[in-house]
Design a protein around this motif. Structure first.
Motif, PDB file in Angstrom:
ATOM      1  N   VAL A   1       0.841  -1.201   0.000  1.00  0.00           N
ATOM      2  CA  VAL A   1       0.000   0.000   0.000  1.00  0.00           C
ATOM      3  C   VAL A   1       0.871   1.244   0.000  1.00  0.00           C
ATOM      4  N   VAL A   2       0.620   2.135  -0.965  1.00  0.00           N
ATOM      5  CA  VAL A   2       1.246   3.453  -0.993  1.00  0.00           C
ATOM      6  C   VAL A   2       0.172   4.467  -0.638  1.00  0.00           C
ATOM      7  N   LEU A   3       0.255   5.023   0.558  1.00  0.00           N
ATOM      8  CA  LEU A   3      -0.728   6.006   0.998  1.00  0.00           C
ATOM      9  C   LEU A   3      -0.436   7.376   0.399  1.00  0.00           C
ATOM     10  N   ASP A   4      -1.499   8.123   0.133  1.00  0.00           N
ATOM     11  CA  ASP A   4      -1.371   9.536  -0.209  1.00  0.00           C
ATOM     12  C   ASP A   4      -1.203  10.294   1.102  1.00  0.00           C
ATOM     13  N   PRO A   5      -0.067  10.973   1.329  1.00  0.00           N
ATOM     14  CA  PRO A   5       0.140  11.667   2.615  1.00  0.00           C
ATOM     15  C   PRO A   5      -0.947  12.678   2.942  1.00  0.00           C
ATOM     16  N   ARG A   6      -1.657  13.153   1.923  1.00  0.00           N
ATOM     17  CA  ARG A   6      -2.710  14.148   2.148  1.00  0.00           C
ATOM     18  C   ARG A   6      -4.051  13.504   2.474  1.00  0.00           C
ATOM     19  N   ARG A   7      -4.158  12.184   2.277  1.00  0.00           N
ATOM     20  CA  ARG A   7      -5.449  11.509   2.470  1.00  0.00           C
ATOM     21  C   ARG A   7      -5.250  10.188   3.202  1.00  0.00           C
ATOM     22  N   VAL A   8      -4.604  10.242   4.332  1.00  0.00           N
ATOM     23  CA  VAL A   8      -4.411   9.045   5.156  1.00  0.00           C
ATOM     24  C   VAL A   8      -5.690   8.806   5.962  1.00  0.00           C
ATOM     25  N   PRO A   9      -6.341   7.668   5.819  1.00  0.00           N
ATOM     26  CA  PRO A   9      -7.581   7.413   6.561  1.00  0.00           C
ATOM     27  C   PRO A   9      -7.362   7.472   8.075  1.00  0.00           C
ATOM     28  N   ASP A  10      -8.323   8.030   8.770  1.00  0.00           N
ATOM     29  CA  ASP A  10      -8.265   8.059  10.234  1.00  0.00           C
ATOM     30  C   ASP A  10      -8.512   6.661  10.793  1.00  0.00           C
ATOM     31  N   GLY A  11      -7.832   6.347  11.901  1.00  0.00           N
ATOM     32  CA  GLY A  11      -8.088   5.097  12.604  1.00  0.00           C
ATOM     33  C   GLY A  11      -7.262   3.911  12.154  1.00  0.00           C
ATOM     34  N   LEU A  12      -6.261   4.117  11.286  1.00  0.00           N
ATOM     35  CA  LEU A  12      -5.422   2.997  10.863  1.00  0.00           C
ATOM     36  C   LEU A  12      -4.704   2.378  12.057  1.00  0.00           C
ATOM     37  N   ASP A  13      -4.682   1.054  12.093  1.00  0.00           N
ATOM     38  CA  ASP A  13      -4.003   0.345  13.171  1.00  0.00           C
ATOM     39  C   ASP A  13      -3.723  -1.072  12.703  1.00  0.00           C
ATOM     40  N   ASP A  14      -2.917  -1.769  13.480  1.00  0.00           N
ATOM     41  CA  ASP A  14      -2.678  -3.185  13.252  1.00  0.00           C
ATOM     42  C   ASP A  14      -4.033  -3.879  13.101  1.00  0.00           C
ATOM     43  N   SER A  15      -4.213  -4.648  12.023  1.00  0.00           N
ATOM     44  CA  SER A  15      -5.514  -5.264  11.756  1.00  0.00           C
ATOM     45  C   SER A  15      -5.982  -6.153  12.898  1.00  0.00           C
ATOM     46  N   LYS A  16      -5.045  -6.728  13.643  1.00  0.00           N
ATOM     47  CA  LYS A  16      -5.416  -7.628  14.753  1.00  0.00           C
ATOM     48  C   LYS A  16      -6.071  -6.872  15.897  1.00  0.00           C
ATOM     49  N   LYS A  17      -5.870  -5.568  15.952  1.00  0.00           N
ATOM     50  CA  LYS A  17      -6.463  -4.764  17.023  1.00  0.00           C
ATOM     51  C   LYS A  17      -7.853  -4.246  16.666  1.00  0.00           C
ATOM     52  N   LEU A  18      -8.288  -4.460  15.443  1.00  0.00           N
ATOM     53  CA  LEU A  18      -9.550  -3.912  14.954  1.00  0.00           C
ATOM     54  C   LEU A  18     -10.592  -5.010  14.813  1.00  0.00           C
ATOM     55  N   ASP A  19     -11.847  -4.663  15.042  1.00  0.00           N
ATOM     56  CA  ASP A  19     -12.901  -5.637  14.801  1.00  0.00           C
ATOM     57  C   ASP A  19     -13.237  -5.651  13.309  1.00  0.00           C
ATOM     58  N   ARG A  20     -14.060  -6.600  12.934  1.00  0.00           N
ATOM     59  CA  ARG A  20     -14.321  -6.803  11.508  1.00  0.00           C
ATOM     60  C   ARG A  20     -14.946  -5.564  10.873  1.00  0.00           C
ATOM     61  N   ALA A  21     -15.895  -4.934  11.550  1.00  0.00           N
ATOM     62  CA  ALA A  21     -16.558  -3.757  10.978  1.00  0.00           C
ATOM     63  C   ALA A  21     -15.567  -2.628  10.736  1.00  0.00           C
ATOM     64  N   ALA A  22     -14.656  -2.412  11.689  1.00  0.00           N
ATOM     65  CA  ALA A  22     -13.655  -1.361  11.525  1.00  0.00           C
ATOM     66  C   ALA A  22     -12.704  -1.681  10.388  1.00  0.00           C
ATOM     67  N   ARG A  23     -12.294  -2.950  10.283  1.00  0.00           N
ATOM     68  CA  ARG A  23     -11.415  -3.333   9.177  1.00  0.00           C
ATOM     69  C   ARG A  23     -12.083  -3.113   7.828  1.00  0.00           C
ATOM     70  N   GLU A  24     -13.348  -3.496   7.719  1.00  0.00           N
ATOM     71  CA  GLU A  24     -14.047  -3.342   6.448  1.00  0.00           C
ATOM     72  C   GLU A  24     -14.183  -1.866   6.075  1.00  0.00           C
ATOM     73  N   ALA A  25     -14.505  -1.017   7.045  1.00  0.00           N
ATOM     74  CA  ALA A  25     -14.638   0.414   6.760  1.00  0.00           C
ATOM     75  C   ALA A  25     -13.303   1.007   6.324  1.00  0.00           C
ATOM     76  N   LEU A  26     -12.239   0.647   7.022  1.00  0.00           N
ATOM     77  CA  LEU A  26     -10.919   1.167   6.667  1.00  0.00           C
ATOM     78  C   LEU A  26     -10.450   0.603   5.331  1.00  0.00           C
ATOM     79  N   TYR A  27     -10.775  -0.639   5.042  1.00  0.00           N
ATOM     80  CA  TYR A  27     -10.431  -1.223   3.751  1.00  0.00           C
ATOM     81  C   TYR A  27     -11.001  -0.373   2.617  1.00  0.00           C
ATOM     82  N   GLY A  28     -12.268   0.001   2.747  1.00  0.00           N
ATOM     83  CA  GLY A  28     -12.885   0.824   1.722  1.00  0.00           C
ATOM     84  C   GLY A  28     -12.186   2.161   1.568  1.00  0.00           C
ATOM     85  N   ALA A  29     -11.811   2.787   2.687  1.00  0.00           N
ATOM     86  CA  ALA A  29     -11.132   4.078   2.637  1.00  0.00           C
ATOM     87  C   ALA A  29      -9.748   3.946   2.019  1.00  0.00           C
ATOM     88  N   ILE A  30      -9.048   2.871   2.355  1.00  0.00           N
ATOM     89  CA  ILE A  30      -7.713   2.653   1.786  1.00  0.00           C
ATOM     90  C   ILE A  30      -7.806   2.443   0.277  1.00  0.00           C
TER      91      ILE A  30
END
Length: 237
Positions: free
Chosen positions: A54-83
């Motif tokens: 993954v190459v993030l755009d420094p101007r559009r880094v999604p809020d709430g990124l974290d180690d996937s193991k620390k996130l529940d499924r709903a949070a992972r799915e939402a962040l996946y879409g943003a990424i």
């Protein structure tokens, strides 16, 4: 030139959440495009190992990124879409057959290098979760111990890899309903081990892993294994 980590994981304190400190340091050194790399699925008894770059755009880094193991499924799915909407992403799955023919480490590193090669633009520098820099990486790289807890780019890759693999295993659960893949994603849970003993191995099982090998030995079911459902593949990129 590839670099191995020089720090012990015991010599630094992890931040409360991943930051872009590593990325900023690399950009100050001249790396315009920094790619984060992580995997999902090294430990399960069944299914592919999936690597994401993954190459993030420094101007559009999604809020709430974290180690996937620390996130529940709903949070992972939402962040996946943003990424996926705001970053350059490439995902490669290494098949059960590749895992069996080499080993899980080599299959993982192969998938990581292929994921970077599948990006639309060649990055200047890669940061990889763990202690290994994949051979054949098409750019400079360095391993980052606990990278998914330290780097936003690696955290994003961990989320993409996890969501992608989970979706693959949910699909596998429909093909092989006896094993409950959609519940445990191929990990060696009590439910999975009970299903292995009851039904033997299916083509998605990693026959070189000890618990599966033991079932095959006991049940003489080696002919059932193969891993045809998920061949090596570029999943996204």
């Amino acid at each position: 030139m590839a670099r191995r980590p020089t720090e012990s994981p015991l010599l630094f304190e992890l931040p409360p959440a991943p930051t872009d400190a590593i990325e900023r340091r690399l950009r100050r050194g001249g790396a315009k495009l920094v790619v984060g790399i992580d995997e999902a699925g090294r430990g399960p008894l069944a299914g592919p190992v999936v690597a994401a770059a993954v190459v993030l755009d420094p101007r559009r880094v999604p809020d709430g990124l974290d180690d996937s193991k620390k996130l529940d499924r709903a949070a992972r799915e939402a962040l996946y879409g943003a990424i996926m909407a705001n970053a350059a992403v490439s995902v490669v799955a290494a098949s059960v057959a590749r895992i069996g023919a080499t080993d899980i480490r080599k299959a993982t590193l192969w998938a990581m290098a292929r994921a970077v090669a599948g990006l639309p633009l060649l990055p200047d520098h890669a940061i990889i979760d763990g202690i290994d820099v994949p051979p054949g990486l098409p750019c400079a790289g360095e391993a980052v111990v606990k990278g998914d807890a330290r780097s936003v780019s690696i955290a994003a890759a961990s989320i993409v890899a996890k969501v992608t693999r989970d979706r693959m295993m949910i699909r596998a659960g429909r093909h092989y309903p006896h094993y409950g893949f959609e519940r445990h994603m191929g990990y060696g849970t009590a439910l999975h081990l009970e299903a292995l003993r009851a039904h033997g191995a299916c083509p998605l099982h990693r026959t070189t892993f000890a618990p599966v090998r033991a079932v095959l030995s006991n049940e003489n079911a080696a002919g059932q294994a193969g891993g045809a459902m998920f061949a090596d593949e570029l999943v996204e990129g």
